[in-house]
Design a protein around this motif. Structure first.
Motif, PDB file in Angstrom:
ATOM      1  N   LEU A  50       0.858  -1.182   0.000  1.00 54.80           N
ATOM      2  CA  LEU A  50       0.000   0.000   0.000  1.00 54.80           C
ATOM      3  C   LEU A  50       0.893   1.229   0.000  1.00 54.80           C
ATOM      4  N   GLU A  51       0.648   2.123  -0.946  1.00 58.76           N
ATOM      5  CA  GLU A  51       1.426   3.367  -1.025  1.00 58.76           C
ATOM      6  C   GLU A  51       0.464   4.545  -0.935  1.00 58.76           C
ATOM      7  N   LEU A  52       0.711   5.442   0.021  1.00 58.96           N
ATOM      8  CA  LEU A  52      -0.144   6.608   0.212  1.00 58.96           C
ATOM      9  C   LEU A  52       0.686   7.868   0.055  1.00 58.96           C
ATOM     10  N   ASN A  53       0.337   8.686  -0.942  1.00 60.31           N
ATOM     11  CA  ASN A  53       1.032   9.944  -1.213  1.00 60.31           C
ATOM     12  C   ASN A  53       0.160  11.116  -0.760  1.00 60.31           C
ATOM     13  N   LEU A  54       0.737  12.011   0.044  1.00 58.06           N
ATOM     14  CA  LEU A  54       0.005  13.172   0.558  1.00 58.06           C
ATOM     15  C   LEU A  54       0.827  14.450   0.336  1.00 58.06           C
ATOM     16  N   PRO A  55       1.062  14.815  -0.911  1.00 56.46           N
ATOM     17  CA  PRO A  55       1.956  15.950  -1.188  1.00 56.46           C
ATOM     18  C   PRO A  55       1.471  17.287  -0.639  1.00 56.46           C
ATOM     19  N   ASP A  56       0.154  17.498  -0.583  1.00 59.18           N
ATOM     20  CA  ASP A  56      -0.364  18.782  -0.104  1.00 59.18           C
ATOM     21  C   ASP A  56      -0.340  18.903   1.413  1.00 59.18           C
ATOM     22  N   LEU A  57       0.034  17.823   2.091  1.00 60.00           N
ATOM     23  CA  LEU A  57       0.211  17.867   3.547  1.00 60.00           C
ATOM     24  C   LEU A  57       1.692  17.999   3.910  1.00 60.00           C
ATOM     25  N   GLY A  58       2.514  18.246   2.893  1.00 65.45           N
ATOM     26  CA  GLY A  58       3.930  18.475   3.137  1.00 65.45           C
ATOM     27  C   GLY A  58       4.741  17.219   3.359  1.00 65.45           C
ATOM     28  N   LEU A  59       4.185  16.065   3.009  1.00 67.28           N
ATOM     29  CA  LEU A  59       4.908  14.801   3.189  1.00 67.28           C
ATOM     30  C   LEU A  59       5.840  14.586   1.995  1.00 67.28           C
ATOM     31  N   GLN A  60       7.122  14.549   2.256  1.00 67.39           N
ATOM     32  CA  GLN A  60       8.099  14.462   1.168  1.00 67.39           C
ATOM     33  C   GLN A  60       8.189  13.075   0.552  1.00 67.39           C
ATOM     34  N   HIS A  61       7.927  12.053   1.350  1.00 70.03           N
ATOM     35  CA  HIS A  61       8.013  10.678   0.867  1.00 70.03           C
ATOM     36  C   HIS A  61       6.713   9.943   1.184  1.00 70.03           C
ATOM     37  N   ALA A  62       6.345   9.024   0.324  1.00 63.90           N
ATOM     38  CA  ALA A  62       5.079   8.304   0.488  1.00 63.90           C
ATOM     39  C   ALA A  62       5.148   7.338   1.679  1.00 63.90           C
ATOM     40  N   PHE A  63       3.993   7.143   2.303  1.00 68.69           N
ATOM     41  CA  PHE A  63       3.853   6.041   3.257  1.00 68.69           C
ATOM     42  C   PHE A  63       3.854   4.745   2.464  1.00 68.69           C
ATOM     43  N   LEU A  64       4.444   3.699   3.033  1.00 74.01           N
ATOM     44  CA  LEU A  64       4.462   2.408   2.360  1.00 74.01           C
ATOM     45  C   LEU A  64       4.316   1.304   3.402  1.00 74.01           C
ATOM     46  N   TRP A  65       3.320   0.443   3.193  1.00 76.88           N
ATOM     47  CA  TRP A  65       3.095  -0.681   4.100  1.00 76.88           C
ATOM     48  C   TRP A  65       2.849  -1.955   3.289  1.00 76.88           C
ATOM     49  N   GLN A  66       3.083  -3.089   3.907  1.00 78.14           N
ATOM     50  CA  GLN A  66       2.696  -4.372   3.316  1.00 78.14           C
ATOM     51  C   GLN A  66       1.275  -4.693   3.757  1.00 78.14           C
ATOM     52  N   THR A  67       0.449  -5.147   2.834  1.00 74.60           N
ATOM     53  CA  THR A  67      -0.940  -5.459   3.192  1.00 74.60           C
ATOM     54  C   THR A  67      -1.009  -6.586   4.214  1.00 74.60           C
ATOM     55  N   SER A  68      -0.009  -7.459   4.200  1.00 66.71           N
ATOM     56  CA  SER A  68      -0.018  -8.618   5.097  1.00 66.71           C
ATOM     57  C   SER A  68       0.195  -8.239   6.558  1.00 66.71           C
ATOM     58  N   GLU A  69       0.689  -7.030   6.834  1.00 64.65           N
ATOM     59  CA  GLU A  69       0.955  -6.646   8.228  1.00 64.65           C
ATOM     60  C   GLU A  69      -0.255  -6.028   8.921  1.00 64.65           C
ATOM     61  N   LEU A  70      -1.363  -5.863   8.206  1.00 64.57           N
ATOM     62  CA  LEU A  70      -2.539  -5.245   8.796  1.00 64.57           C
ATOM     63  C   LEU A  70      -3.336  -6.262   9.630  1.00 64.57           C
ATOM     64  N   PRO A  71      -3.944  -5.824  10.735  1.00 65.11           N
ATOM     65  CA  PRO A  71      -4.600  -6.741  11.692  1.00 65.11           C
ATOM     66  C   PRO A  71      -6.042  -7.072  11.300  1.00 65.11           C
ATOM     67  N   TYR A  72      -6.201  -7.807  10.208  1.00 67.28           N
ATOM     68  CA  TYR A  72      -7.551  -8.152   9.741  1.00 67.28           C
ATOM     69  C   TYR A  72      -8.329  -8.967  10.774  1.00 67.28           C
ATOM     70  N   ASN A  73      -7.617  -9.700  11.608  1.00 68.76           N
ATOM     71  CA  ASN A  73      -8.282 -10.557  12.598  1.00 68.76           C
ATOM     72  C   ASN A  73      -9.046  -9.758  13.655  1.00 68.76           C
ATOM     73  N   LEU A  74      -8.775  -8.459  13.752  1.00 67.11           N
ATOM     74  CA  LEU A  74      -9.454  -7.627  14.743  1.00 67.11           C
ATOM     75  C   LEU A  74     -10.712  -6.955  14.207  1.00 67.11           C
ATOM     76  N   VAL A  75     -10.980  -7.156  12.914  1.00 64.64           N
ATOM     77  CA  VAL A  75     -12.141  -6.514  12.296  1.00 64.64           C
ATOM     78  C   VAL A  75     -13.413  -7.246  12.709  1.00 64.64           C
ATOM     79  N   ASN A  76     -14.432  -6.479  13.084  1.00 62.82           N
ATOM     80  CA  ASN A  76     -15.713  -7.085  13.445  1.00 62.82           C
ATOM     81  C   ASN A  76     -16.301  -7.815  12.254  1.00 62.82           C
ATOM     82  N   ASN A  77     -17.006  -8.870  12.502  1.00 59.52           N
ATOM     83  CA  ASN A  77     -17.633  -9.641  11.434  1.00 59.52           C
ATOM     84  C   ASN A  77     -18.912  -8.921  10.992  1.00 59.52           C
TER      85      ASN A  77
END
Length: 376
Positions: A50-77
């Motif tokens: 996952l890549e998130l670019n927020l240039p108008d918020l002054g972020l010089q480099h994009a956020f980058l995460w792996q989708t596999s590291e997200l805690p899907y097991n905590l999501v309500n059914n």
């Protein structure tokens, strides 16, 4: 039809009456801004990132995460297709996501607004991806906006609506191609419900007005001058201050809220028939010299003021007023705009624009270059 790239657009808002009262169940009058919008480019990836670019918020480099590291097991059914009407806000999930938002970034590299923007995106992504059968395994997102941030113009709601729409489209919960009124209404309501969840991440206890305006748009058309005092203000803090006063002095504050409610209801009748700051007072004072009426919009304490422009006010007169507001020592920032614009919209890849072009596009050129075609 499944898209690999599309652009989402959602408007900002102004609240004409009932800014604080609406949080406590009273009526507010609000409208979408014409031309002041947020735009989000979504592009499919299959590499698990996952890549998130927020240039108008002054972020010089994009956020980058792996989708596999997200805690899907905590999501309500939940059954996402029916909307999150009865979904309890997931504080446990939010707390877990907070710990991974800054993955690979030093705390000094990102500010509070950037953190909240990233947290909101990951919260929605985790909730919606959990029940999705989509082939999308990751995405690149770039968000641009010509809305001033933190000025009471609904920039966070506009962002939330763009995120909710883009994710619901990418994960196959809605389709922009179905033009049947019932399906459009159903899609819009689903977008609005998820945008409200995003607003909870940002504001804690939002009224729901901002995301509703950004989703559905429209109102009776009114022409006005919007002046940004550039005085920073924090909606959550201002709203909590009112809530504290209500708890400490319920009889007094309830009378005030009822009075505000009455003003909003009176304005509704007029339409059907046809917390300030010195800087906001200064805008009102300058506009009054030209026989124009002004009020604050949003939670007050700074931010923006709106000045109603009558039909008999000429373009030359408007320029004179803007010059007075822009002049030192105030140096306010003015936008000549109107309310009643379109709500959330989708543009598919018929517009040939890549991520680099989108990132480098001047903010005031976004509307001209991008526009929109399909309304959800």
């Amino acid at each position: 039809m499944s898209l690999d790239k599309y652009i989402i657009s959602a408007p900002g808002k102004v609240i004409l009456f009932g800014e604080h009262a609406v949080v406590h169940g009273k009526t507010a009058i609000a409208g979408s801004l014409d031309g002041l919008r947020t735009y989000a480019l979504f592009e499919k990836r299959i590499d698990g990132y996952l890549e998130l670019n927020l240039p108008d918020l002054g972020l010089q480099h994009a956020f980058l995460w792996q989708t596999s590291e997200l805690p899907y097991n905590l999501v309500n059914n939940i059954e996402t297709k029916d909307g999150p009407q009865n979904l309890q806000f997931n504080d446990i999930l939010l707390h877990k996501i907070k710990s991974i938002v800054s993955n690979g970034k030093d705390d000094q590299e990102i500010n509070h607004i950037q953190q909240i923007a990233a947290l909101t995106f990951l919260y929605l992504y985790t909730c919606l991806k959990n029940n999705s059968q989509t082939l999308w395994d990751g995405m690149t997102i770039c968000v641009r906006s010509n809305l001033p941030i933190g000025s009471g113009l609904g920039s966070s709601a506009s962002y939330s609506v763009c995120l909710a729409t883009g994710l619901l489209l990418g994960f196959g919960y809605i389709s922009y191609e179905n033009n049947e009124k019932q399906e459009i209404k159903k899609s819009s309501e689903l977008i609005n419900l998820w945008a409200y969840q995003a607003e909870k991440v940002i504001h804690g206890t939002p009224s729901g007005v901002d995301n509703s305006v950004a989703t559905f748009g429209k109102t009776q058309s009114l022409r006005f001058l919007l002046t940004n005092t550039k005085v920073p203000r924090h909606t959550k803090t201002l709203v909590e201050n009112v809530r504290t006063r209500l708890e400490n002095f319920p009889k007094i504050v309830n009378l005030i809220l009822d009075a505000i409610h009455g003003i909003s209801e009176s304005f509704k009748e007029i339409l059907e028939k046809e917390i300030s700051h010195p800087s906001l007072d200064k805008v009102r004072e300058i506009a009054a010299q030209y026989d124009l009426h002004t009020k604050l919009t949003g939670a007050g304490g700074g931010g923006c003021a709106i000045t109603l422009i009558r039909n008999d006010v000429s373009k030359e007169q408007i320029e004179i007023i803007k010059k007075a507001l822009n002049a030192s020592p105030h140096c306010f920032e003015c936008y000549e705009t109107s309310i009643g614009g379109y709500g959330v919209s989708v543009l598919d890849t018929c517009i040939d624009i890549n991520l680099k072009e989108f990132l480098e596009c001047e903010k005031n050129k976004l509307t001209e270059i991008i526009g929109w075609k399909y309304f959800v």
